[in-house]
Design a protein around this motif. Structure first.
Motif, PDB file in Angstrom:
ATOM      1  N   VAL A  71       0.851  -1.187   0.000  1.00 32.33           N
ATOM      2  CA  VAL A  71       0.000   0.000   0.000  1.00 32.33           C
ATOM      3  C   VAL A  71       0.885   1.235   0.000  1.00 32.33           C
ATOM      4  O   VAL A  71       2.068   1.181   0.339  1.00 32.33           O
ATOM      5  N   LYS A  72       0.292   2.344  -0.388  1.00 31.37           N
ATOM      6  CA  LYS A  72       0.984   3.630  -0.384  1.00 31.37           C
ATOM      7  C   LYS A  72       0.649   4.368   0.899  1.00 31.37           C
ATOM      8  O   LYS A  72      -0.383   4.135   1.527  1.00 31.37           O
ATOM      9  N   VAL A  73       1.508   5.297   1.291  1.00 29.61           N
ATOM     10  CA  VAL A  73       1.323   6.041   2.532  1.00 29.61           C
ATOM     11  C   VAL A  73      -0.010   6.792   2.516  1.00 29.61           C
ATOM     12  O   VAL A  73      -0.734   6.802   3.506  1.00 29.61           O
ATOM     13  N   GLU A  74      -0.395   7.373   1.378  1.00 28.01           N
ATOM     14  CA  GLU A  74      -1.627   8.158   1.334  1.00 28.01           C
ATOM     15  C   GLU A  74      -2.883   7.307   1.567  1.00 28.01           C
ATOM     16  O   GLU A  74      -3.941   7.833   1.871  1.00 28.01           O
ATOM     17  N   ASP A  75      -2.776   5.976   1.437  1.00 24.23           N
ATOM     18  CA  ASP A  75      -3.923   5.088   1.623  1.00 24.23           C
ATOM     19  C   ASP A  75      -4.131   4.665   3.079  1.00 24.23           C
ATOM     20  O   ASP A  75      -5.101   3.976   3.383  1.00 24.23           O
ATOM     21  N   LEU A  76      -3.235   5.048   3.985  1.00 27.09           N
ATOM     22  CA  LEU A  76      -3.347   4.645   5.386  1.00 27.09           C
ATOM     23  C   LEU A  76      -4.487   5.387   6.064  1.00 27.09           C
ATOM     24  O   LEU A  76      -4.680   6.590   5.860  1.00 27.09           O
ATOM     25  N   LYS A  77      -5.252   4.658   6.878  1.00 30.61           N
ATOM     26  CA  LYS A  77      -6.408   5.221   7.576  1.00 30.61           C
ATOM     27  C   LYS A  77      -6.313   4.876   9.066  1.00 30.61           C
ATOM     28  O   LYS A  77      -5.742   3.857   9.434  1.00 30.61           O
ATOM     29  N   PRO A  78      -6.922   5.703   9.935  1.00 30.83           N
ATOM     30  CA  PRO A  78      -6.898   5.420  11.381  1.00 30.83           C
ATOM     31  C   PRO A  78      -7.512   4.061  11.702  1.00 30.83           C
ATOM     32  O   PRO A  78      -8.483   3.636  11.081  1.00 30.83           O
ATOM     33  N   GLY A  79      -6.894   3.359  12.677  1.00 35.87           N
ATOM     34  CA  GLY A  79      -7.447   2.103  13.166  1.00 35.87           C
ATOM     35  C   GLY A  79      -7.227   0.905  12.264  1.00 35.87           C
ATOM     36  O   GLY A  79      -7.846  -0.126  12.463  1.00 35.87           O
ATOM     37  N   THR A  80      -6.378   1.016  11.265  1.00 37.20           N
ATOM     38  CA  THR A  80      -6.146  -0.105  10.357  1.00 37.20           C
ATOM     39  C   THR A  80      -4.821  -0.791  10.673  1.00 37.20           C
ATOM     40  O   THR A  80      -3.959  -0.219  11.335  1.00 37.20           O
ATOM     41  N   SER A  81      -4.672  -2.022  10.211  1.00 42.76           N
ATOM     42  CA  SER A  81      -3.445  -2.772  10.465  1.00 42.76           C
ATOM     43  C   SER A  81      -3.209  -3.747   9.320  1.00 42.76           C
ATOM     44  O   SER A  81      -4.027  -3.873   8.410  1.00 42.76           O
ATOM     45  N   GLY A  82      -2.075  -4.441   9.383  1.00 40.69           N
ATOM     46  CA  GLY A  82      -1.741  -5.431   8.364  1.00 40.69           C
ATOM     47  C   GLY A  82      -1.178  -4.832   7.088  1.00 40.69           C
ATOM     48  O   GLY A  82      -1.244  -5.441   6.033  1.00 40.69           O
ATOM     49  N   HIS A  83      -0.618  -3.631   7.186  1.00 39.18           N
ATOM     50  CA  HIS A  83      -0.097  -2.949   6.000  1.00 39.18           C
ATOM     51  C   HIS A  83       1.319  -3.411   5.669  1.00 39.18           C
ATOM     52  O   HIS A  83       2.123  -3.663   6.554  1.00 39.18           O
ATOM     53  N   THR A  84       1.623  -3.491   4.380  1.00 38.19           N
ATOM     54  CA  THR A  84       2.981  -3.733   3.900  1.00 38.19           C
ATOM     55  C   THR A  84       3.344  -2.548   3.019  1.00 38.19           C
ATOM     56  O   THR A  84       2.638  -2.243   2.062  1.00 38.19           O
ATOM     57  N   LEU A  85       4.443  -1.866   3.360  1.00 34.49           N
ATOM     58  CA  LEU A  85       4.845  -0.669   2.633  1.00 34.49           C
ATOM     59  C   LEU A  85       6.339  -0.690   2.339  1.00 34.49           C
ATOM     60  O   LEU A  85       7.112  -1.256   3.113  1.00 34.49           O
ATOM     61  N   ILE A  86       6.724  -0.036   1.266  1.00 31.66           N
ATOM     62  CA  ILE A  86       8.139   0.249   1.004  1.00 31.66           C
ATOM     63  C   ILE A  86       8.294   1.750   1.174  1.00 31.66           C
ATOM     64  O   ILE A  86       7.626   2.534   0.491  1.00 31.66           O
ATOM     65  N   VAL A  87       9.130   2.154   2.136  1.00 33.95           N
ATOM     66  CA  VAL A  87       9.302   3.574   2.442  1.00 33.95           C
ATOM     67  C   VAL A  87      10.779   3.917   2.585  1.00 33.95           C
ATOM     68  O   VAL A  87      11.610   3.048   2.842  1.00 33.95           O
ATOM     69  N   LYS A  88      11.068   5.214   2.413  1.00 37.59           N
ATOM     70  CA  LYS A  88      12.405   5.739   2.687  1.00 37.59           C
ATOM     71  C   LYS A  88      12.359   6.471   4.019  1.00 37.59           C
ATOM     72  O   LYS A  88      11.355   7.101   4.358  1.00 37.59           O
ATOM     73  N   VAL A  89      13.454   6.387   4.766  1.00 35.35           N
ATOM     74  CA  VAL A  89      13.563   7.117   6.033  1.00 35.35           C
ATOM     75  C   VAL A  89      14.050   8.527   5.712  1.00 35.35           C
ATOM     76  O   VAL A  89      15.159   8.710   5.213  1.00 35.35           O
ATOM     77  N   VAL A  90      13.204   9.527   5.977  1.00 38.66           N
ATOM     78  CA  VAL A  90      13.543  10.919   5.693  1.00 38.66           C
ATOM     79  C   VAL A  90      14.366  11.500   6.837  1.00 38.66           C
ATOM     80  O   VAL A  90      15.371  12.170   6.621  1.00 38.66           O
ATOM     81  N   GLU A  91      13.927  11.233   8.072  1.00 36.98           N
ATOM     82  CA  GLU A  91      14.705  11.659   9.234  1.00 36.98           C
ATOM     83  C   GLU A  91      14.420  10.745  10.410  1.00 36.98           C
ATOM     84  O   GLU A  91      13.390  10.085  10.457  1.00 36.98           O
ATOM     85  N   MET A  92      15.369  10.694  11.347  1.00 35.60           N
ATOM     86  CA  MET A  92      15.243   9.816  12.513  1.00 35.60           C
ATOM     87  C   MET A  92      15.675  10.611  13.741  1.00 35.60           C
ATOM     88  O   MET A  92      16.781  11.146  13.778  1.00 35.60           O
ATOM     89  N   THR A  93      14.784  10.707  14.724  1.00 38.04           N
ATOM     90  CA  THR A  93      15.062  11.462  15.936  1.00 38.04           C
ATOM     91  C   THR A  93      14.888  10.562  17.149  1.00 38.04           C
ATOM     92  O   THR A  93      13.768  10.113  17.422  1.00 38.04           O
ATOM     93  N   PRO A  94      15.972  10.249  17.875  1.00 39.49           N
ATOM     94  CA  PRO A  94      15.829   9.445  19.099  1.00 39.49           C
ATOM     95  C   PRO A  94      15.013  10.198  20.136  1.00 39.49           C
ATOM     96  O   PRO A  94      15.108  11.417  20.255  1.00 39.49           O
ATOM     97  N   VAL A  95      14.175   9.466  20.869  1.00 40.47           N
ATOM     98  CA  VAL A  95      13.336  10.051  21.917  1.00 40.47           C
ATOM     99  C   VAL A  95      13.939   9.670  23.254  1.00 40.47           C
ATOM    100  O   VAL A  95      14.248   8.505  23.498  1.00 40.47           O
ATOM    101  N   LYS A  96      14.117  10.669  24.129  1.00 37.57           N
ATOM    102  CA  LYS A  96      14.666  10.391  25.447  1.00 37.57           C
ATOM    103  C   LYS A  96      13.589   9.714  26.283  1.00 37.57           C
ATOM    104  O   LYS A  96      12.482  10.214  26.416  1.00 37.57           O
TER     105      LYS A  96
END
Length: 150
Positions: free
Chosen positions: A17-42
């Motif tokens: 699926v594409k990112v724009e097709d994601l909806k609240p409360g759904t699961s079982g998605h398979t996506l290919i994505v690029k990591v744009v940024e990564m921020t560690p959370v304290k």
């Protein structure tokens, strides 16, 4: 895997699926994505009473918020523990059995729990559409009256 009748079940091909097709409360998605940024959370190292009874101390959880996306949009992905190591900026990953988690009950976040998998794959050819961040869209919880009661 053989069934009771002796037939062999073939594994289902994943439906990407594409990112724009994601909806609240759904699961079982398979996506290919690029990591744009990564921020560690304290994370705070609060002692958990049930864990304190065990002899070995548990290391604090590692959490990172990652903006991931494809050619249709971006969303915040919450990486936990060993997932953090895979989510390096610029990496292309396959998220299997991902689910949408509502953050503070209003915004969508993407997550992969113990039933899912993250795989680093070869770099994708698409350009991430960064101006369509689904995690910036706020949703409101609405209770719908039951229509079956007359």
């Amino acid at each position: 895997m053989a069934t009771a009748t002796g037939q062999v079940n073939a594994k289902r091909k994943p439906v990407f699926v594409k990112v724009e097709d994601l909806k609240p409360g759904t699961s079982g998605h398979t996506l290919i994505v690029k990591v744009v940024e990564m921020t560690p959370v304290k994370t705070s190292a609060r002692p958990n009473r049930s864990r304190a009874l065990l002899s070995r101390p548990v290391p604090p959880a590692r959490i990172a918020e990652c903006v991931v996306g494809d050619e249709t949009g971006t969303i915040i992905f919450t990486a936990r523990n060993e997932q953090v190591d895979l989510m390096t900026k610029g990496a292309t990953v396959i998220l299997r059995n991902a689910k949408i988690v509502m953050f503070k009950r209003t915004t969508m976040r993407l997550a992969v729990d113990k039933w899912g998998r993250i795989e680093v794959t070869e770099p994708a050819k698409f350009t991430v559409k960064e101006d369509n961040n689904l995690s910036l869209v706020e949703y409101e919880l609405v209770t719908v009256p039951d229509q079956g009661m007359n």
